[in-house]
Design a protein around this motif. Structure first.
Motif, PDB file in Angstrom:
ATOM      1  N   UNK A 161      -3.824  -2.827  12.453  1.00 16.17           N
ATOM      2  CA  UNK A 161      -4.932  -2.274  11.689  1.00 16.17           C
ATOM      3  C   UNK A 161      -4.511  -1.728  10.330  1.00 16.17           C
ATOM      4  N   UNK A 162      -3.238  -1.458  10.149  1.00 18.09           N
ATOM      5  CA  UNK A 162      -2.752  -0.908   8.882  1.00 18.09           C
ATOM      6  C   UNK A 162      -2.344  -1.979   7.876  1.00 18.09           C
ATOM      7  N   UNK A 163      -2.526  -3.261   8.219  1.00 19.08           N
ATOM      8  CA  UNK A 163      -2.289  -4.302   7.218  1.00 19.08           C
ATOM      9  C   UNK A 163      -3.221  -4.019   6.052  1.00 19.08           C
ATOM     10  N   UNK A 164      -2.659  -3.776   4.901  1.00 20.87           N
ATOM     11  CA  UNK A 164      -3.486  -3.335   3.780  1.00 20.87           C
ATOM     12  C   UNK A 164      -2.858  -3.742   2.454  1.00 20.87           C
ATOM     13  N   UNK A 165      -3.683  -4.245   1.578  1.00 18.00           N
ATOM     14  CA  UNK A 165      -3.263  -4.501   0.199  1.00 18.00           C
ATOM     15  C   UNK A 165      -4.131  -3.620  -0.690  1.00 18.00           C
ATOM     16  N   UNK A 166      -3.487  -2.713  -1.405  1.00 17.12           N
ATOM     17  CA  UNK A 166      -4.186  -1.857  -2.350  1.00 17.12           C
ATOM     18  C   UNK A 166      -4.022  -2.458  -3.734  1.00 17.12           C
TER      19      UNK A 166
ATOM     20  N   UNK B 236       0.854  -1.176   0.000  1.00 20.35           N
ATOM     21  CA  UNK B 236       0.000   0.000   0.000  1.00 20.35           C
ATOM     22  C   UNK B 236       0.893   1.230   0.000  1.00 20.35           C
ATOM     23  N   UNK B 237       0.317   2.372  -0.296  1.00 25.03           N
ATOM     24  CA  UNK B 237       1.109   3.595  -0.389  1.00 25.03           C
ATOM     25  C   UNK B 237       1.317   4.249   0.974  1.00 25.03           C
ATOM     26  N   UNK B 238       0.257   4.390   1.760  1.00 21.13           N
ATOM     27  CA  UNK B 238       0.412   5.028   3.068  1.00 21.13           C
ATOM     28  C   UNK B 238      -0.786   4.787   3.987  1.00 21.13           C
ATOM     29  N   UNK B 239      -1.266   3.575   4.015  1.00 25.67           N
ATOM     30  CA  UNK B 239      -2.440   3.242   4.824  1.00 25.67           C
ATOM     31  C   UNK B 239      -2.267   3.639   6.289  1.00 25.67           C
ATOM     32  N   UNK B 240      -1.085   3.449   6.843  1.00 27.53           N
ATOM     33  CA  UNK B 240      -0.904   3.721   8.274  1.00 27.53           C
ATOM     34  C   UNK B 240      -1.106   5.197   8.613  1.00 27.53           C
ATOM     35  N   UNK B 241      -0.813   6.096   7.686  1.00 31.72           N
ATOM     36  CA  UNK B 241      -1.049   7.519   7.951  1.00 31.72           C
ATOM     37  C   UNK B 241      -2.535   7.797   8.129  1.00 31.72           C
ATOM     38  N   UNK B 242      -3.344   7.217   7.282  1.00 30.03           N
ATOM     39  CA  UNK B 242      -4.792   7.435   7.343  1.00 30.03           C
ATOM     40  C   UNK B 242      -5.381   6.742   8.567  1.00 30.03           C
ATOM     41  N   UNK B 243      -4.952   5.519   8.817  1.00 32.15           N
ATOM     42  CA  UNK B 243      -5.440   4.787   9.992  1.00 32.15           C
ATOM     43  C   UNK B 243      -5.128   5.577  11.256  1.00 32.15           C
TER      44      UNK B 243
ATOM     45  N   UNK C 289     -12.606   3.000   4.055  1.00 31.91           N
ATOM     46  CA  UNK C 289     -12.995   3.967   3.024  1.00 31.91           C
ATOM     47  C   UNK C 289     -12.039   5.159   3.008  1.00 31.91           C
ATOM     48  N   UNK C 290     -11.638   5.614   4.183  1.00 36.91           N
ATOM     49  CA  UNK C 290     -10.680   6.717   4.261  1.00 36.91           C
ATOM     50  C   UNK C 290      -9.330   6.302   3.681  1.00 36.91           C
ATOM     51  N   UNK C 291      -8.908   5.089   3.971  1.00 35.38           N
ATOM     52  CA  UNK C 291      -7.657   4.575   3.406  1.00 35.38           C
ATOM     53  C   UNK C 291      -7.762   4.497   1.889  1.00 35.38           C
ATOM     54  N   UNK C 292      -8.879   3.993   1.381  1.00 32.27           N
ATOM     55  CA  UNK C 292      -9.074   3.908  -0.065  1.00 32.27           C
ATOM     56  C   UNK C 292      -8.962   5.294  -0.708  1.00 32.27           C
ATOM     57  N   UNK C 293      -9.609   6.285  -0.116  1.00 35.32           N
ATOM     58  CA  UNK C 293      -9.539   7.654  -0.650  1.00 35.32           C
ATOM     59  C   UNK C 293      -8.110   8.185  -0.615  1.00 35.32           C
ATOM     60  N   UNK C 294      -7.412   7.943   0.477  1.00 38.33           N
ATOM     61  CA  UNK C 294      -6.025   8.395   0.590  1.00 38.33           C
ATOM     62  C   UNK C 294      -5.094   7.703  -0.387  1.00 38.33           C
ATOM     63  N   UNK C 295      -5.301   6.414  -0.571  1.00 38.94           N
ATOM     64  CA  UNK C 295      -4.480   5.663  -1.518  1.00 38.94           C
ATOM     65  C   UNK C 295      -4.695   6.185  -2.940  1.00 38.94           C
ATOM     66  N   UNK C 296      -5.951   6.400  -3.302  1.00 36.79           N
ATOM     67  CA  UNK C 296      -6.268   6.901  -4.635  1.00 36.79           C
ATOM     68  C   UNK C 296      -5.674   8.296  -4.842  1.00 36.79           C
ATOM     69  N   UNK C 297      -5.792   9.154  -3.838  1.00 34.14           N
ATOM     70  CA  UNK C 297      -5.255  10.509  -3.937  1.00 34.14           C
ATOM     71  C   UNK C 297      -3.736  10.492  -4.091  1.00 34.14           C
ATOM     72  N   UNK C 298      -3.054   9.723  -3.250  1.00 32.37           N
ATOM     73  CA  UNK C 298      -1.596   9.681  -3.314  1.00 32.37           C
ATOM     74  C   UNK C 298      -1.117   9.071  -4.629  1.00 32.37           C
ATOM     75  N   UNK C 299      -1.729   7.977  -5.045  1.00 34.92           N
ATOM     76  CA  UNK C 299      -1.301   7.346  -6.290  1.00 34.92           C
ATOM     77  C   UNK C 299      -1.576   8.257  -7.489  1.00 34.92           C
ATOM     78  N   UNK C 300      -2.654   9.027  -7.449  1.00 36.75           N
ATOM     79  CA  UNK C 300      -2.940   9.990  -8.520  1.00 36.75           C
ATOM     80  C   UNK C 300      -1.875  11.070  -8.566  1.00 36.75           C
ATOM     81  N   UNK C 301      -1.472  11.563  -7.395  1.00 37.51           N
ATOM     82  CA  UNK C 301      -0.430  12.588  -7.336  1.00 37.51           C
ATOM     83  C   UNK C 301       0.896  12.049  -7.859  1.00 37.51           C
ATOM     84  N   UNK C 302       1.203  10.813  -7.528  1.00 38.06           N
ATOM     85  CA  UNK C 302       2.446  10.207  -8.021  1.00 38.06           C
ATOM     86  C   UNK C 302       2.383  10.042  -9.539  1.00 38.06           C
ATOM     87  N   UNK C 303       1.260   9.508 -10.036  1.00 40.29           N
ATOM     88  CA  UNK C 303       1.120   9.269 -11.470  1.00 40.29           C
ATOM     89  C   UNK C 303       1.165  10.564 -12.275  1.00 40.29           C
TER      90      UNK C 303
END
Length: 138
Positions: free
Chosen positions: A33-38, A9-16, A102-116
């Motif tokens: 709780x931050x175990x996450x596969x995006x 994942x990109x940064x799940x622990x920050x959002x958690x 849901x918050x992690x999903x939003x954060x992952x999408x936002x960060x990956x969009x910024x990287x891309x």
């Protein structure tokens, strides 16, 4: 890969951490709780992107502890999950876990969009404190 932890994942622990602090959760439970596969998958012939997070071990509660603090209690009330659900035991905690995911999903999408889009590095360079003299020496 067997037994591997993290790195999916990109940064799940920050959002958690942020949601945990806002809702009176035990911040020490961030580790499990931050175990996450995006996952991101092109669908519909590459016209759409399906993004999902799998978080199998979110540990949350809506009763006791930090959930009783004024600000955290207000946040849980806003989410509609404060306290125990008298009709369906555990459903408030399950709903809070969904909010975390849901918050992690939003954060992952936002960060990956910024990287891309190449915006992450640009914004860090623009607002990075390392290019400013913070030593206090003039």
């Amino acid at each position: 890969m067997a037994g591997a932890l993290g790195g999916f994942n990109a940064h799940a622990s920050n959002i958690v951490s942020a949601v945990f602090l806002a809702t009176g959760q035990d911040p020490a439970q961030n580790i499990e709780s931050s175990n996450c596969i995006t996952m991101m998958e092109a669908v519909n012939g590459g016209q759409d992107l399906h993004v999902s997070v799998t978080m199998p071990s979110i540990e949350v509660g809506t009763v006791g502890g930090g959930t009783q603090l004024a600000s955290q209690s207000a946040c849980l009330n806003l989410l509609g999950v404060k306290g125990a659900n008298k009709e369906r035991a555990g459903s408030n905690a399950r709903q809070l876990a969904k909010v975390v995911a849901a918050a992690v999903l939003a954060g992952e999408l936002s960060l990956m969009s910024a990287i891309a889009a190449g915006q992450l590095v640009k914004s860090h360079m623009k607002y990075n404190r390392s290019n400013k003299d913070v030593s206090g020496k003039s």
